[in-house]
Design an enzyme around this catalytic site. Structure first.
Site, PDB file in Angstrom:
ATOM      1  N   TYR A 105     -14.929  17.013 -16.499  1.00  0.00           N
ATOM      2  CA  TYR A 105     -15.614  15.508 -16.488  1.00  0.00           C
ATOM      3  C   TYR A 105     -16.539  15.354 -15.490  1.00  0.00           C
ATOM      4  O   TYR A 105     -16.515  15.976 -14.298  1.00  0.00           O
ATOM      5  CB  TYR A 105     -14.556  14.668 -16.296  1.00  0.00           C
ATOM      6  N   ARG A 109       0.925  -1.087  -0.002  1.00  0.00           N
ATOM      7  CA  ARG A 109      -0.036   0.030  -0.125  1.00  0.00           C
ATOM      8  C   ARG A 109       0.769   1.259  -0.110  1.00  0.00           C
ATOM      9  O   ARG A 109       0.463   2.509  -0.345  1.00  0.00           O
ATOM     10  CB  ARG A 109      -0.922  -0.276   1.232  1.00  0.00           C
ATOM     11  N   LYS A 147      -7.556   5.707 -19.784  1.00  0.00           N
ATOM     12  CA  LYS A 147      -7.614   6.147 -21.264  1.00  0.00           C
ATOM     13  C   LYS A 147      -6.606   5.844 -22.254  1.00  0.00           C
ATOM     14  O   LYS A 147      -6.018   4.914 -22.506  1.00  0.00           O
ATOM     15  CB  LYS A 147      -8.105   7.766 -21.372  1.00  0.00           C
ATOM     16  N   ASP A 161      -5.854  18.492 -15.540  1.00  0.00           N
ATOM     17  CA  ASP A 161      -6.202  17.296 -16.079  1.00  0.00           C
ATOM     18  C   ASP A 161      -5.936  17.221 -17.621  1.00  0.00           C
ATOM     19  O   ASP A 161      -6.637  17.813 -18.369  1.00  0.00           O
ATOM     20  CB  ASP A 161      -8.007  17.013 -16.040  1.00  0.00           C
TER      21      ASP A 161
END
Length: 385
Positions: free
Chosen positions: A106, A53, A203, A178
Site C-alpha cells: 500500500y 488512552r 475497509k 497486512d
C-alpha cells in the site's frame, strides 16, 4: 464454532437475565477508584480500566472479538490502519535497525518505510513478491522483522505465507502481515506460523465506509508490547468506533462471500474486453498466483484491478464515465468503488517506485460491493465502450 457463527454471535459477555445482545458503548474518558491503594495496585498489575488512552471496555470487547476471528491470543485497536502499522514497526525496530519489506505494498506503508522511518534511523531492505516466494533465511541477515502484504494493494499479488514464515523463523525474526484485503474470512496468517497480523479496519472489517481504524493481532506478549507503545503514541481507537466495528464484524462472513462472487464475475467479464490489456485477480485461472491463492486462501476476495489500453488518459475516461461505482478512496464497503492508484493510493511514490511495484498509469482498481454483478459489469462495459 464455524467462522460464520463466530462472526454473527459477536462478543457476548455472560451475565444476568436481560443482558444486551448489542454491546454497551462506554464513553467515559476516565475510570474511578475507591482508594489510593487501588490506584497503586492498578499500576503494579493493571486489571480493569484507568484512562481511555490506555484502554476501554467497548474497545476491549472488540479486540477480543478480532483476536478470536484471527486465531490470535490478543489484539490491539488503533485509530487507523497506518497507526497500527507505524506503532508495530516502531515497537519492533529502532534507530540503527533494518526492516525487510515487500516492495509492492500500500502506498501509505511504502511512504512510511521509504521516507519516514529513515528519518528515525530505520532503513528498509526491499524484496519483490517473487523474491519473497523463494526467500532464503540468509537474505534476512541483519533485519529486525519482515513486513509483507497479501493480497497486495493494488496489484493483488499473493505472498506464500508459509514459506516466508519458515525463512523468517530460521533467521530468528518475526513476520508482520497486512491481511486487509483478505480478512480472516479468507486467510489467517497466524495459522501459517506468521507472528503478527495487521488490518485497516476502515475497509472490510468495518464494511460500511463509516469508520476509520486499525488492529494488530498476535501472541499476547508481542501485542502487549505494541499496546504499551500505543499509550505513548496515543493511537487507540475510540469506543464509538469500536462499537461500529463490532457491528460490522457480525456480517463480515456473508459480505465477503457475496463480494468475492461479484468480483469473480466482474474479473471474468473484463478479461474478454478489447479495451482491457490485463486483469489482476487471483481467482482467474491465468493469474500467476492462482494456484498459491487457491491453496492459501478460502476465496479470492472482492478486489479487482485491470489495466486499460491508452494509459492514464484512458483510465481517466473510464474512471469518470462509470455511473454505479463511486469515485472514492478506500475499499471494502457495501458500495462499489473505483480509483486510479497512480493518482490516489500510490500518488506520492516516485515513477520508478510505482514501476517496481507494478502500478502502471493505466491501472484501475475496483472494490466490488453488494450490488448486482450484472449491473456492475454493464456499467464497466459502457464506460469502456
Amino acid at each position: 464454532m464455524d467462522f460464520k457463527t463466530r462472526c454473527a454471535r459477536g462478543c457476548r459477555d455472560t451475565g444476568p437475565i436481560g443482558r444486551p445482545l448489542s454491546p454497551p458503548v462506554v464513553m467515559s474518558a476516565t475510570f474511578g477508584f475507591e482508594t489510593l491503594d487501588e490506584v497503586e495496585a492498578w499500576y503494579d498489575r493493571p486489571r480493569g480500566y484507568m484512562y481511555a488512552r490506555y484502554g476501554n471496555p467497548t474497545v476491549r470487547a472488540t479486540e477480543r472479538a478480532l483476536a478470536d476471528l484471527e486465531g490470535g491470543a490478543d489484539a490491539a485497536l488503533f485509530g487507523s490502519g497506518m497507526a497500527a502499522i507505524s506503532t508495530t514497526l516502531l515497537t519492533l525496530a529502532g534507530s540503527g535497525h533494518t526492516v525487510a519489506a515487500q516492495r509492492d505494498v500500500y502506498g501509505g506503508t511504502a511512504h512510511l518505510l521509504a521516507r519516514v522511518l529513515p528519518e528515525l534511523g530505520i532503513e528498509t531492505r526491499w524484496f519483490d513478491t517473487d523474491e519473497l516466494n523463494k526467500l532464503r533465511a540468509d537474505r534476512l541477515a541483519g533485519c529486525r522483522l519482515l513486513y509483507v502484504e497479501t493480497p497486495t494493494n493494488p496489484t493483488l499479488r499473493i505472498v506464500d505465507l508459509g514459506h516466508v514464515a519458515r525463512a523468517a523463523a530460521e533467521a530468528g525474526i518475526p513476520v508482520v502481515v497486512d491481511s486487509t484485503f483478505a480478512t480472516p474470512a479468507l486467510q489467517r496468517p497466524l495459522d501459517l506460523r506468521c507472528d503478527i497480523v495487521v488490518h485497516s479496519c476502515t475497509k472490510y472489517l468495518g464494511g460500511h465506509s463509516d469508520l476509520t481504524g486499525g488492529v494488530v493481532v498476535g501472541a499476547a506478549d508481542v501485542v502487549g508490547r505494541i499496546a504499551t507503545r500505543r499509550r505513548s503514541l496515543g493511537g487507540i481507537m475510540d469506543p464509538w468506533t469500536a462499537f461500529l466495528l463490532q457491528r460490522g464484524l457480525r456480517t463480515l462472513a456473508v459480505r465477503i462471500e457475496a463480494q468475492s462472487r461479484g468480483a469473480a464475475a466482474v474479473a471474468e467479464a473484463l478479461r474478454s474486453h478489447p479495451q482491457v490489456r490485463r486483469v489482476l485477480y487471483p481467482g482467474l485461472s491465468g493469474s500467476p498466483d492462482h494456484a498459491l491463492a487457491t491453496r492459501q486462501m478460502q476465496g479470492y476476495g472482492g478486489m479487482v484491478a485491470f489495466e486499460v489500453e491508452g494509459g492514464l488518459e484512458q483510465a481517466r475516461r473510464v474512471h469518470d464515465a462509470v455511473t454505479l461505482f463511486a469515485r472514492a478512496g478506500s475499499l471494502g464497503g457495501v458500495e462499489s468503488l473505483v480509483s486510479v492508484p497512480v493518482t490516489m493510493s500510490h500518488r506520492y511514490m516516485s515513477e520508478e517506485e510505482r514501476r517496481q511495484a507494478g502500478v502502471t498509469p493505466g491501472l484501475i482498481r475496483l472494490s466490488i460491493g453488494l450490488e448486482s454483478p450484472e449491473d456492475l459489469i454493464e456499467d464497466l462495459r459502457q464506460a469502456l465502450g
